[in-house]
Design a protein around this motif. Structure first.
Motif, PDB file in Angstrom:
ATOM      1  N   SER A 183      55.355  57.899  31.980  1.00 39.07           N
ATOM      2  CA  SER A 183      55.266  59.039  32.906  1.00 39.07           C
ATOM      3  C   SER A 183      54.122  58.858  33.902  1.00 39.07           C
ATOM      4  O   SER A 183      54.207  59.326  35.047  1.00 39.07           O
ATOM      5  CB  SER A 183      55.075  60.335  32.117  1.00 39.07           C
ATOM      6  OG  SER A 183      53.917  60.264  31.299  1.00 39.07           O
ATOM      7  N   VAL A 184      53.049  58.162  33.465  1.00 36.17           N
ATOM      8  CA  VAL A 184      51.913  57.940  34.364  1.00 36.17           C
ATOM      9  C   VAL A 184      52.317  57.019  35.502  1.00 36.17           C
ATOM     10  O   VAL A 184      52.066  57.297  36.682  1.00 36.17           O
ATOM     11  CB  VAL A 184      50.718  57.356  33.578  1.00 36.17           C
ATOM     12  CG1 VAL A 184      49.565  57.030  34.520  1.00 36.17           C
ATOM     13  CG2 VAL A 184      50.263  58.326  32.503  1.00 36.17           C
ATOM     14  N   ASP A 186      55.405  56.271  36.389  1.00 37.89           N
ATOM     15  CA  ASP A 186      56.536  56.833  37.151  1.00 37.89           C
ATOM     16  C   ASP A 186      56.060  57.845  38.188  1.00 37.89           C
ATOM     17  O   ASP A 186      56.590  57.906  39.302  1.00 37.89           O
ATOM     18  CB  ASP A 186      57.531  57.491  36.189  1.00 37.89           C
ATOM     19  CG  ASP A 186      58.286  56.476  35.352  1.00 37.89           C
ATOM     20  OD1 ASP A 186      58.288  55.289  35.740  1.00 37.89           O
ATOM     21  OD2 ASP A 186      58.848  56.862  34.302  1.00 37.89           O
ATOM     22  N   SER A 187      55.061  58.640  37.826  1.00 40.67           N
ATOM     23  CA  SER A 187      54.546  59.621  38.791  1.00 40.67           C
ATOM     24  C   SER A 187      53.889  58.923  39.977  1.00 40.67           C
ATOM     25  O   SER A 187      54.008  59.373  41.123  1.00 40.67           O
ATOM     26  CB  SER A 187      53.540  60.546  38.106  1.00 40.67           C
ATOM     27  OG  SER A 187      52.435  59.805  37.605  1.00 40.67           O
ATOM     28  N   ARG A 189      54.747  55.968  41.053  1.00 40.91           N
ATOM     29  CA  ARG A 189      55.836  55.370  41.824  1.00 40.91           C
ATOM     30  C   ARG A 189      56.511  56.407  42.728  1.00 40.91           C
ATOM     31  O   ARG A 189      56.925  56.099  43.850  1.00 40.91           O
ATOM     32  CB  ARG A 189      56.845  54.726  40.864  1.00 40.91           C
ATOM     33  CG  ARG A 189      57.738  53.673  41.517  1.00 40.91           C
ATOM     34  CD  ARG A 189      58.679  53.077  40.488  1.00 40.91           C
ATOM     35  NE  ARG A 189      57.939  52.490  39.387  1.00 40.91           N
ATOM     36  CZ  ARG A 189      57.430  51.262  39.417  1.00 40.91           C
ATOM     37  NH1 ARG A 189      57.567  50.522  40.510  1.00 40.91           N
ATOM     38  NH2 ARG A 189      56.792  50.778  38.368  1.00 40.91           N
ATOM     39  N   ILE A 190      56.622  57.637  42.220  1.00 36.92           N
ATOM     40  CA  ILE A 190      57.198  58.711  43.035  1.00 36.92           C
ATOM     41  C   ILE A 190      56.323  58.993  44.253  1.00 36.92           C
ATOM     42  O   ILE A 190      56.826  59.298  45.347  1.00 36.92           O
ATOM     43  CB  ILE A 190      57.382  59.986  42.183  1.00 36.92           C
ATOM     44  CG1 ILE A 190      58.462  59.750  41.118  1.00 36.92           C
ATOM     45  CG2 ILE A 190      57.738  61.185  43.054  1.00 36.92           C
ATOM     46  CD1 ILE A 190      58.603  60.886  40.138  1.00 36.92           C
ATOM     47  N   ASP A 191      55.012  58.856  44.084  1.00 35.76           N
ATOM     48  CA  ASP A 191      54.084  59.080  45.189  1.00 35.76           C
ATOM     49  C   ASP A 191      54.058  57.916  46.170  1.00 35.76           C
ATOM     50  O   ASP A 191      53.278  57.946  47.138  1.00 35.76           O
ATOM     51  CB  ASP A 191      52.670  59.330  44.663  1.00 35.76           C
ATOM     52  CG  ASP A 191      52.568  60.653  43.914  1.00 35.76           C
ATOM     53  OD1 ASP A 191      53.397  61.535  44.194  1.00 35.76           O
ATOM     54  OD2 ASP A 191      51.675  60.788  43.058  1.00 35.76           O
TER      55      ASP A 191
END
Length: 308
Positions: A183-184, A186-187, A189-191
């Motif tokens: 989740s760290v 992935d977040s 990567r979303i940014d």
């Protein structure tokens, strides 16, 4: 009643538990054993330092080994830092250890991170290759032939590149990276962060403990290595400190004035003092570095040992 039953062995004798307090004789025996073990380690170390700083007369009268000096005489240290073979070898060892550790950490962390991410191209075959290198190592002759074919004989790179990546350290790093929540990353990567930005700005700062441990492993390995230098380095000007230590201390080869910066033979301290001074110099860098990494050591060594 059930608690008492659980503390009994089948024969009716009571099992020991963690809360049991050892008796005074048991504690005394343990203390004596620990003191003896500490003495076996500390006394020779004190003798090495004392011999290196003892006066020439004291070393001669003590048969070459002084347990407690009658004063402080730094002549042996001045002689080895007079621009001779020992000072040159110390510089070579520092260059090899510093450069090799940085190269090994960079290569190992990038490889381990790639192997820890699912979907990496060639992940399973590369992981099998890393595991294979842990279980099996090439022979002495193939190693020498590879180094020779790459033109690395008499080069300091011959002491770094063949051992730059250690499979065990890669597996330790991979286990730590796999423990970082997806989740760290992935977040991030979303940014809009890419793989290199995630690796540099998120993964590495979270991995300081394991990086300190693996870096210490690599640094100690490079600092203590002498066998590769004995195989690949023929130029004595490129000898690392450990090969000098093996040649002049373990093999008891006498150091001449030319080896110690051109000092005359009558000005040289006893050979025993010079040898012990070389031994102390070879130990000091690791003793200096370890306290700064000690607080990370326990955490890094437990990587992958506890789940949940």
């Amino acid at each position: 009643m059930s608690t008492q039953t659980n503390l009994l062995r089948p024969g009716g004798t009571r099992r020991s538990t963690i809360d049991d307090v050892p008796t005074i004789p048991t504690r005394a025996i343990k203390g004596i054993v620990l003191l003896l073990c500490c003495a076996l380690v500390i006394i020779p170390f004190i003798g090495v330092i004392s011999t290196s700083i003892a006066s020439q007369a004291h070393v001669t009268n003590s048969g070459g080994f002084v347990l407690w000096p009658d004063g402080i005489n730094l002549a042996s240290y001045k002689s080895i830092f007079n621009g001779g073979v020992v000072q040159r070898a110390l510089v070579v060892s520092i260059v090899i250890t510093t450069g090799g550790t940085l190269i090994s950490l960079a290569g190992s962390t990038m490889l381990a991170y790639a192997l820890s991410r699912s979907g990496t191209f060639g992940q399973k075959p590369m992981l099998l290759i890393v595991l294979f290198s842990v279980l099996f190592s090439p022979g002495l002759i193939p190693n020498y032939l590879v180094v020779k074919e790459f033109g690395l004989l008499d080069s300091l790179l011959a002491l770094i590149l063949p051992t730059a990546i250690n499979g065990f350290n890669v597996i330790v790093l991979r286990a730590f990276f796999m423990g970082i929540p997806e989740s760290v990353t992935d977040s991030a990567r979303i940014d809009g962060a890419g793989d290199f930005r995630i690796f540099w700005s998120i993964v590495l700062p979270l991995s300081r403990a394991v990086l300190a441990v693996v870096g210490l492993f690599y640094a100690v390995g490079y600092w203590n290595a002498f066998f590769n230098a004995m195989l690949y380095i023929n130029d004595t000007a490129k000898w690392p400190l450990q090969l000098v230590l093996r040649t002049y201390v373990i093999n008891n080869t006498e150091l001449s004035g030319g080896d110690l910066g051109g000092a005359s033979a009558d000005q040289l301290p006893p050979q025993e003092s010079i040898q012990m001074a070389i031994l102390v110099v070879s130990l000091v860098p690791i003793l200096i570095v370890y306290p700064f990494l000690q607080r990370h050591f326990a955490k890094g060594m437990l990587t992958g040992a506890v789940k949940g």
